[in-house]
Design a protein around this motif. Structure first.
Motif, PDB file in Angstrom:
ATOM      1  N   THR A   1       0.839  -1.210   0.000  1.00 56.55           N
ATOM      2  CA  THR A   1       0.000   0.000   0.000  1.00 56.55           C
ATOM      3  C   THR A   1       0.870   1.255   0.000  1.00 56.55           C
ATOM      4  OG1 THR A   1      -0.082  -0.268   2.391  1.00 56.55           O
ATOM      5  CG2 THR A   1      -1.997  -1.036   1.162  1.00 56.55           C
ATOM      6  N   PHE A   2       2.184   1.090   0.038  1.00 55.98           N
ATOM      7  CA  PHE A   2       3.022   2.300   0.042  1.00 55.98           C
ATOM      8  C   PHE A   2       3.126   2.897  -1.363  1.00 55.98           C
ATOM      9  CE2 PHE A   2       5.994  -1.410   0.325  1.00 55.98           C
ATOM     10  CZ  PHE A   2       6.556  -1.337  -0.934  1.00 55.98           C
ATOM     11  N   PRO A   3       3.545   4.174  -1.435  1.00 58.60           N
ATOM     12  CA  PRO A   3       3.579   4.841  -2.741  1.00 58.60           C
ATOM     13  C   PRO A   3       4.712   4.359  -3.656  1.00 58.60           C
ATOM     14  CG  PRO A   3       4.344   6.318  -1.005  1.00 58.60           C
ATOM     15  CD  PRO A   3       3.849   5.092  -0.328  1.00 58.60           C
ATOM     16  N   VAL A   4       4.542   4.639  -4.933  1.00 51.06           N
ATOM     17  CA  VAL A   4       5.458   4.174  -5.975  1.00 51.06           C
ATOM     18  C   VAL A   4       6.928   4.495  -5.681  1.00 51.06           C
ATOM     19  CG1 VAL A   4       6.135   4.664  -8.364  1.00 51.06           C
ATOM     20  CG2 VAL A   4       3.751   4.201  -7.826  1.00 51.06           C
ATOM     21  N   PHE A   5       7.203   5.686  -5.147  1.00 52.11           N
ATOM     22  CA  PHE A   5       8.610   6.078  -4.998  1.00 52.11           C
ATOM     23  C   PHE A   5       9.371   5.181  -4.028  1.00 52.11           C
ATOM     24  CE2 PHE A   5       6.925   8.334  -1.328  1.00 52.11           C
ATOM     25  CZ  PHE A   5       7.972   8.274  -0.419  1.00 52.11           C
ATOM     26  N   ARG A   6       8.622   4.444  -3.200  1.00 47.64           N
ATOM     27  CA  ARG A   6       9.316   3.576  -2.245  1.00 47.64           C
ATOM     28  C   ARG A   6       9.640   2.188  -2.807  1.00 47.64           C
ATOM     29  NH1 ARG A   6       6.404   3.533   3.385  1.00 47.64           N
ATOM     30  NH2 ARG A   6       7.666   1.653   3.531  1.00 47.64           N
ATOM     31  N   ALA A   7       9.171   1.922  -4.012  1.00 43.14           N
ATOM     32  CA  ALA A   7       9.378   0.583  -4.584  1.00 43.14           C
ATOM     33  C   ALA A   7      10.856   0.168  -4.697  1.00 43.14           C
ATOM     34  CB  ALA A   7       8.668   0.466  -5.926  1.00 43.14           C
ATOM     35  N   PRO A   8      11.753   1.061  -5.161  1.00 41.27           N
ATOM     36  CA  PRO A   8      13.151   0.617  -5.299  1.00 41.27           C
ATOM     37  C   PRO A   8      13.768   0.174  -3.970  1.00 41.27           C
ATOM     38  CG  PRO A   8      12.824   2.698  -6.438  1.00 41.27           C
ATOM     39  CD  PRO A   8      11.565   2.435  -5.665  1.00 41.27           C
ATOM     40  N   GLN A   9      13.325   0.785  -2.875  1.00 39.17           N
ATOM     41  CA  GLN A   9      13.893   0.420  -1.568  1.00 39.17           C
ATOM     42  C   GLN A   9      13.505  -1.006  -1.171  1.00 39.17           C
ATOM     43  OE1 GLN A   9      12.223   3.241   1.134  1.00 39.17           O
ATOM     44  NE2 GLN A   9      12.684   4.944  -0.222  1.00 39.17           N
ATOM     45  N   LEU A  10      12.406  -1.467  -1.733  1.00 37.15           N
ATOM     46  CA  LEU A  10      11.968  -2.827  -1.418  1.00 37.15           C
ATOM     47  C   LEU A  10      13.029  -3.840  -1.871  1.00 37.15           C
ATOM     48  CD1 LEU A  10       9.342  -4.386  -0.383  1.00 37.15           C
ATOM     49  CD2 LEU A  10       8.987  -4.850  -2.804  1.00 37.15           C
ATOM     50  N   THR A  11      13.673  -3.537  -2.990  1.00 39.77           N
ATOM     51  CA  THR A  11      14.739  -4.410  -3.491  1.00 39.77           C
ATOM     52  C   THR A  11      15.899  -4.435  -2.498  1.00 39.77           C
ATOM     53  OG1 THR A  11      14.119  -3.671  -5.685  1.00 39.77           O
ATOM     54  CG2 THR A  11      16.138  -4.914  -5.534  1.00 39.77           C
ATOM     55  N   LEU A  12      16.198  -3.276  -1.918  1.00 40.09           N
ATOM     56  CA  LEU A  12      17.292  -3.214  -0.942  1.00 40.09           C
ATOM     57  C   LEU A  12      16.933  -4.006   0.311  1.00 40.09           C
ATOM     58  CD1 LEU A  12      18.255   0.565  -1.158  1.00 40.09           C
ATOM     59  CD2 LEU A  12      19.278  -1.338  -2.367  1.00 40.09           C
ATOM     60  N   MET A  13      15.675  -3.848   0.734  1.00 39.20           N
ATOM     61  CA  MET A  13      15.208  -4.624   1.880  1.00 39.20           C
ATOM     62  C   MET A  13      15.319  -6.116   1.579  1.00 39.20           C
ATOM     63  SD  MET A  13      11.453  -5.593   3.041  1.00 39.20           S
ATOM     64  CE  MET A  13      11.661  -7.105   2.136  1.00 39.20           C
TER      65      MET A  13
END
Ligand code: BT5
Length: 328
Positions: A145-157
């Motif tokens: 449910t988080f916004p699009v701009f946070r998607a790249p950080q998901l890869t880091l996580m």
């Protein structure tokens, strides 16, 4: 893996606990017992735990198992991830498959695994080498449910989660190379992560998190361009069960994904820093606006990499390729 080697492996899997003699295998595949033995040695060499006992034959220990959804789910400590699962023998790309399923309504946590990919993909259209039975080629559908701009950080996580799961379940300490590579202690790449997203305006419809891990495989099993560059987790004598590793991975990912949804990358920064092999080195970064050489100083709470250039300027890098030790 040669065709016949794969067949021998399958025959041993089907035999379960039973020993299969070299003679029986030789007859079945129309080869000599010596040839069978050579194939067995090659399989042992890539890390398959095969026992060879004089006068009895060969037996595959449990860790060399094929992937089965029931076996994976039986030991899964998750409530969402991997609860719906498809395991395929062959697919072009698990990411492509999971993406299509997600478009058709597959729920959060839906997981696709394949023994083999014929068109496994990396970032920017690069290929991902995914031979049969050698690795974990897996894609997970997430509906955050988080916004699009946070998607790249998901890869880091995810890099942190996968590195920890590999340490726990395979006993190998891997390092994270920003943004999405996991490296063996000698620097060879053992895992890559590719997340692909479907979004509308600022809203994420779903993300497919693709994870590729080389589990079995020797140097000579990789194509020439990957020799010396790519490596695998298993070593002869220290068996790794892909099933156990997948269970560990999904468990970690689910727990971390929950934390990430609430707290963002901030909660993973320390873990990332501890595992990273990127900071404190001179690197070249290939961005869309060209190449920059500098010193990797730090990562921030948004997962951006800060690089200090020769002129002492600090540059924030959000998306790029990193080349270690340029010019060396
Ligand atoms: C990645 O891309 O590292 C992401 C790879 C993601 C693969 C998974 S497997 C399951 C899911 N389904 C898919 O179709 N993909 C995902 P990138 O950073 O662009 O790195 C690609 C580069 O890694 C290639 O250009 C090669 O140099 C190298 N490479 C290819 N196959 C490799 C392998 N098996 N092991 C190590 N390096 C490899």
């Amino acid at each position: 893996m040669t065709e016949i080697r794969g067949e021998i492996l399958q025959a041993l899997r089907r035999a379960g606990d039973r020993f299969v003699s070299g003679e029986e295998l030789g007859q079945r595949f129309g080869i000599s017992r010596t040839a069978v033995w050579k194939h067995i040695q090659a399989l042992q060499g890539v890390g398959y735990p095969i026992e060879a006992v004089r006068n009895r034959g060969y037996r595959l220990r449990e860790e060399g198992e094929e992937l089965r959804p029931e076996a994976i789910q039986a030991g899964l400590a998750t409530s969402v991830l991997g609860r719906h699962m498809t395991v395929l023998e062959t697919v072009d790309s698990t990411n492509r498959y999971a993406f299509a399923e997600a478009e058709g309504g597959a729920p959060e946590g839906y997981t696709v695994l394949a023994e083999r990919q014929t068109a496994g993909r990396g970032r920017r259209g690069r290929p991902w080498f995914s031979p049969p039975g050698h690795g974990i080629w897996m894609s997970v559908v997430l509906r955050p449910t988080f916004p699009v701009f946070r998607a790249p950080q998901l890869t880091l996580m995810a890099a942190v989660s996968v590195a920890e799961a590999i340490r726990e379940r395979a006993g190998v300490s891997v390092g994270i190379k920003w943004p999405n590579d996991l490296l063996l202690p000698d620097g060879r790449k053992v895992c890559g992560i590719l997340s692909e997203m479907s979004a509308e305006a600022e809203e994420i419809r779903f993300i497919v998190l693709g994870i590729g891990i080389n589990v079995f495989g020797r140097e000579e099993d990789f194509p020439p361009e990957l020799r010396g560059v790519a490596g695998s987790l298993a070593q002869p004598g220290s068996p790794i069960s892909r099933t156990a590793l997948i269970q560990g991975l999904l468990g970690r990912l689910e727990a971390d994904y929950r934390i990430y949804q609430n707290e963002g990358f901030r909660a993973f920064r320390e873990g990332w820093e501890r595992l990273n092999v990127s900071l404190g080195r001179t690197i070249a970064v290939q961005t869309q606006s060209g190449q920059k050489i500098g010193w990797a100083r730090r990562i921030d709470d948004d997962g951006a990499l800060w690089v200090e250039t020769d002129e002492g300027r600090l540059e924030k890098i959000i998306s790029a390729e990193v080349i270690f030790d340029p010019g060396s």
